[in-house]
Scaffold this motif. Structure first.
Motif, PDB file in Angstrom:
ATOM      1  N   ARG A 256       0.829  -1.218   0.000  1.00 20.63           N
ATOM      2  CA  ARG A 256       0.000   0.000   0.000  1.00 20.63           C
ATOM      3  C   ARG A 256       0.860   1.264   0.000  1.00 20.63           C
ATOM      4  N   ASP A 257       2.099   1.176   0.471  1.00 27.56           N
ATOM      5  CA  ASP A 257       2.983   2.337   0.480  1.00 27.56           C
ATOM      6  C   ASP A 257       3.326   2.815  -0.928  1.00 27.56           C
ATOM      7  N   TYR A 258       3.142   1.953  -1.918  1.00 30.07           N
ATOM      8  CA  TYR A 258       3.499   2.299  -3.294  1.00 30.07           C
ATOM      9  C   TYR A 258       2.329   2.863  -4.087  1.00 30.07           C
ATOM     10  N   LEU A 259       1.154   2.933  -3.482  1.00 28.14           N
ATOM     11  CA  LEU A 259      -0.019   3.470  -4.156  1.00 28.14           C
ATOM     12  C   LEU A 259      -0.097   4.981  -3.986  1.00 28.14           C
ATOM     13  N   PRO A 260      -0.679   5.671  -4.963  1.00 32.14           N
ATOM     14  CA  PRO A 260      -0.868   7.116  -4.798  1.00 32.14           C
ATOM     15  C   PRO A 260      -1.910   7.401  -3.727  1.00 32.14           C
ATOM     16  N   SER A 261      -1.770   8.532  -3.062  1.00 34.01           N
ATOM     17  CA  SER A 261      -2.718   8.897  -2.014  1.00 34.01           C
ATOM     18  C   SER A 261      -4.097   9.166  -2.613  1.00 34.01           C
ATOM     19  N   GLY A 262      -5.116   8.916  -1.802  1.00 29.59           N
ATOM     20  CA  GLY A 262      -6.479   9.204  -2.226  1.00 29.59           C
ATOM     21  C   GLY A 262      -7.189   8.067  -2.918  1.00 29.59           C
ATOM     22  N   ILE A 263      -6.467   6.980  -3.176  1.00 28.18           N
ATOM     23  CA  ILE A 263      -7.077   5.831  -3.850  1.00 28.18           C
ATOM     24  C   ILE A 263      -7.467   4.783  -2.813  1.00 28.18           C
ATOM     25  N   GLU A 264      -8.701   4.318  -2.895  1.00 32.86           N
ATOM     26  CA  GLU A 264      -9.184   3.264  -1.995  1.00 32.86           C
ATOM     27  C   GLU A 264      -9.044   1.924  -2.701  1.00 32.86           C
ATOM     28  N   ALA A 265      -8.087   1.128  -2.262  1.00 36.30           N
ATOM     29  CA  ALA A 265      -7.771  -0.126  -2.938  1.00 36.30           C
ATOM     30  C   ALA A 265      -8.252  -1.325  -2.132  1.00 36.30           C
ATOM     31  N   HIS A 266      -8.885  -2.251  -2.825  1.00 34.81           N
ATOM     32  CA  HIS A 266      -9.304  -3.521  -2.245  1.00 34.81           C
ATOM     33  C   HIS A 266      -8.417  -4.631  -2.798  1.00 34.81           C
ATOM     34  N   THR A 267      -8.506  -5.809  -2.183  1.00 33.53           N
ATOM     35  CA  THR A 267      -7.781  -6.984  -2.659  1.00 33.53           C
ATOM     36  C   THR A 267      -8.754  -8.137  -2.857  1.00 33.53           C
ATOM     37  N   TYR A 268      -8.274  -9.203  -3.496  1.00 34.20           N
ATOM     38  CA  TYR A 268      -9.088 -10.408  -3.624  1.00 34.20           C
ATOM     39  C   TYR A 268      -9.511 -10.898  -2.249  1.00 34.20           C
ATOM     40  N   ALA A 269      -8.581 -10.891  -1.310  1.00 34.81           N
ATOM     41  CA  ALA A 269      -8.903 -11.374   0.037  1.00 34.81           C
ATOM     42  C   ALA A 269      -9.988 -10.523   0.677  1.00 34.81           C
ATOM     43  N   SER A 270      -9.884  -9.204   0.549  1.00 38.33           N
ATOM     44  CA  SER A 270     -10.875  -8.342   1.196  1.00 38.33           C
ATOM     45  C   SER A 270     -12.257  -8.511   0.580  1.00 38.33           C
ATOM     46  N   LEU A 271     -12.329  -8.847  -0.707  1.00 36.88           N
ATOM     47  CA  LEU A 271     -13.633  -9.120  -1.317  1.00 36.88           C
ATOM     48  C   LEU A 271     -14.303 -10.320  -0.664  1.00 36.88           C
ATOM     49  N   LEU A 272     -13.496 -11.220  -0.132  1.00 37.75           N
ATOM     50  CA  LEU A 272     -14.013 -12.409   0.552  1.00 37.75           C
ATOM     51  C   LEU A 272     -14.173 -12.188   2.052  1.00 37.75           C
ATOM     52  N   GLY A 273     -13.878 -10.973   2.513  1.00 36.79           N
ATOM     53  CA  GLY A 273     -13.956 -10.692   3.942  1.00 36.79           C
ATOM     54  C   GLY A 273     -12.790 -11.242   4.726  1.00 36.79           C
ATOM     55  N   LEU A 274     -11.655 -11.468   4.051  1.00 31.37           N
ATOM     56  CA  LEU A 274     -10.474 -12.051   4.684  1.00 31.37           C
ATOM     57  C   LEU A 274      -9.347 -11.039   4.769  1.00 31.37           C
ATOM     58  N   SER A 275      -8.397 -11.292   5.642  1.00 31.86           N
ATOM     59  CA  SER A 275      -7.174 -10.516   5.692  1.00 31.86           C
ATOM     60  C   SER A 275      -6.213 -11.013   4.615  1.00 31.86           C
ATOM     61  N   ASP A 276      -5.364 -10.126   4.114  1.00 27.76           N
ATOM     62  CA  ASP A 276      -4.386 -10.525   3.114  1.00 27.76           C
ATOM     63  C   ASP A 276      -3.440 -11.579   3.681  1.00 27.76           C
ATOM     64  N   ASN A 277      -3.161 -12.588   2.861  1.00 22.40           N
ATOM     65  CA  ASN A 277      -2.277 -13.681   3.265  1.00 22.40           C
ATOM     66  C   ASN A 277      -1.103 -13.729   2.289  1.00 22.40           C
ATOM     67  N   LEU A 278      -0.176 -12.792   2.458  1.00 20.43           N
ATOM     68  CA  LEU A 278       0.902 -12.562   1.502  1.00 20.43           C
ATOM     69  C   LEU A 278       2.062 -13.527   1.751  1.00 20.43           C
ATOM     70  N   LEU A 279       1.850 -14.776   1.417  1.00 25.02           N
ATOM     71  CA  LEU A 279       2.820 -15.810   1.774  1.00 25.02           C
ATOM     72  C   LEU A 279       4.146 -15.644   1.039  1.00 25.02           C
ATOM     73  N   GLU A 280       4.106 -15.330  -0.252  1.00 25.22           N
ATOM     74  CA  GLU A 280       5.374 -15.165  -0.968  1.00 25.22           C
ATOM     75  C   GLU A 280       6.168 -13.987  -0.404  1.00 25.22           C
ATOM     76  N   ALA A 281       5.508 -12.887  -0.168  1.00 27.77           N
ATOM     77  CA  ALA A 281       6.194 -11.719   0.391  1.00 27.77           C
ATOM     78  C   ALA A 281       6.769 -12.018   1.768  1.00 27.77           C
ATOM     79  N   ARG A 282       6.164 -12.956   2.485  1.00 26.13           N
ATOM     80  CA  ARG A 282       6.592 -13.319   3.840  1.00 26.13           C
ATOM     81  C   ARG A 282       7.449 -14.584   3.865  1.00 26.13           C
ATOM     82  N   ARG A 283       7.917 -15.028   2.719  1.00 26.04           N
ATOM     83  CA  ARG A 283       8.610 -16.316   2.669  1.00 26.04           C
ATOM     84  C   ARG A 283       9.812 -16.365   3.614  1.00 26.04           C
ATOM     85  N   ARG A 284      10.623 -15.338   3.611  1.00 24.66           N
ATOM     86  CA  ARG A 284      11.786 -15.329   4.510  1.00 24.66           C
ATOM     87  C   ARG A 284      11.337 -15.418   5.976  1.00 24.66           C
ATOM     88  N   GLU A 285      10.315 -14.645   6.304  1.00 22.86           N
ATOM     89  CA  GLU A 285       9.779 -14.658   7.673  1.00 22.86           C
ATOM     90  C   GLU A 285       9.237 -16.028   8.040  1.00 22.86           C
TER      91      GLU A 285
END
Length: 307
Positions: A256-285
């Motif tokens: 979200r830090d890379y998006l321009p201000s003022g834009i309301e962005a949703h995700t596939y997960a949020s459309l399902l009422g879920l929290s984002d599950n960013l497994l690839e981004a968290r792979r090291r963790e």
């Protein structure tokens, strides 16, 4: 119109797969997913394989219900291939269950880069005698009773002239709502992607986000600035009720830090009422918290590609 996300980075896999249902049709959009073989020097964590298996289950459960399939392009995370793959979660015959009896609206494989062309031809040959019909859909508009399917002309996969080729976007319009699906346009970074979004003016608009994880390599700050300017143009003029940012951008945790201000962005997960599950981004963790051990890692050969 029912829009059901099936797979995407916010759901733990590389994908943009959707199930869409109107009164007139049921369609699977980009029925595929993959895991990148190595990220941060590490193979997919077991949790990523669990997410891939769950995606494949959702997809296969719906395959018998649909009459139509759309394939926007031939990167491995956007279609079910005619072979088994650990990184795509496929068995050797899964593709038969996915494509059998379907009308397949597919990107013309003659107007893509060489690697996509090989995959497209391979899939086309494999499903002959299996599908109801194979339609090269670039630039077409098709009506199924009261539902319109609008396919874009080829849109660059990211920057114009990119070696990653072209994609086809899709608009679905019925009596109640409209959906715009513009995959892998990386921001977007092309005039063609912006024009397709503005012409559709869809209620729900899905846009492939900027690949922030490649900044400093294949992409520069100027590319991000251009992508954000284009996104603001779409947001301000197409005025979607919901803007869903997907895919490449969600390969970093702080996307979200890379998006321009003022834009309301949703995700596939949020459309399902879920929290984002960013497994690839968290792979090291994930390896730090739940290390599967050296024996697990040694099963994977170093190699593979990012897309």
């Amino acid at each position: 119109m029912l829009i059901k996300p099936l797979g995407e980075e916010s759901l733990g896999v590389r994908s943009m797969s959707l199930y869409v249902e109107t009164k007139d049709l049921k369609i699977l959009i980009d029925p595929g997913a993959s895991l990148v073989p190595f990220r941060f020097g590490l193979p997919p964590h077991p949790r990523e394989f669990d997410a891939l298996k769950a995606f494949r289950g959702r997809l296969m459960n719906l395959a018998d219900e649909v009459d139509y399939i759309f394939i926007s392009h031939y990167h491995r995370d956007h279609f079910t291939p005619p072979y088994g793959s650990i990184y795509m979660g496929t068995g050797a015959k899964d593709y038969e269950l996915v494509y059998e009896g379907k009308v397949v609206f597919a990107k013309d494989y003659e107007t893509v880069n060489p690697s996509q062309r090989r995959r497209g031809i391979g899939l086309f040959k494999a499903v002959q005698g299996l599908v109801n019909k194979w339609v090269k859909c670039d630039g077409q508009s098709i009506k199924v009773n009261n539902t319109r399917l609008i396919f874009s002309t080829p849109i660059p996969h990211g920057k114009p002239g990119s070696r990653t080729g072209y994609v086809v976007g899709l608009g679905i319009i019925d009596e109640s709502s409209s959906l715009g699906y513009i995959p892998d346009v990386q921001g977007p970074l092309s005039r063609e992607a912006v024009e397709f979004a503005l012409n559709l003016r869809a209620d729900f608009l899905i846009v492939g986000g900027f690949p922030a994880y490649l900044l400093g390599g294949s992409f520069r700050q100027e590319d991000l600035n251009e992508a954000n300017n284009n996104l603001v143009t779409i947001w301000s003029n197409a005025k979607p009720k919901k803007l869903i940012i997907a895919h490449h951008l969600l390969r970093v945790i702080n996307w979200r830090d890379y998006l321009p201000s003022g834009i309301e962005a949703h995700t596939y997960a949020s459309l399902l009422g879920l929290s984002d599950n960013l497994l690839e981004a968290r792979r090291r963790e994930l390896y730090e918290v739940e290390n599967p051990g050296r024996d697990y890692i040694s099963r994977f050969k170093r190699g593979g590609v990012e897309e």
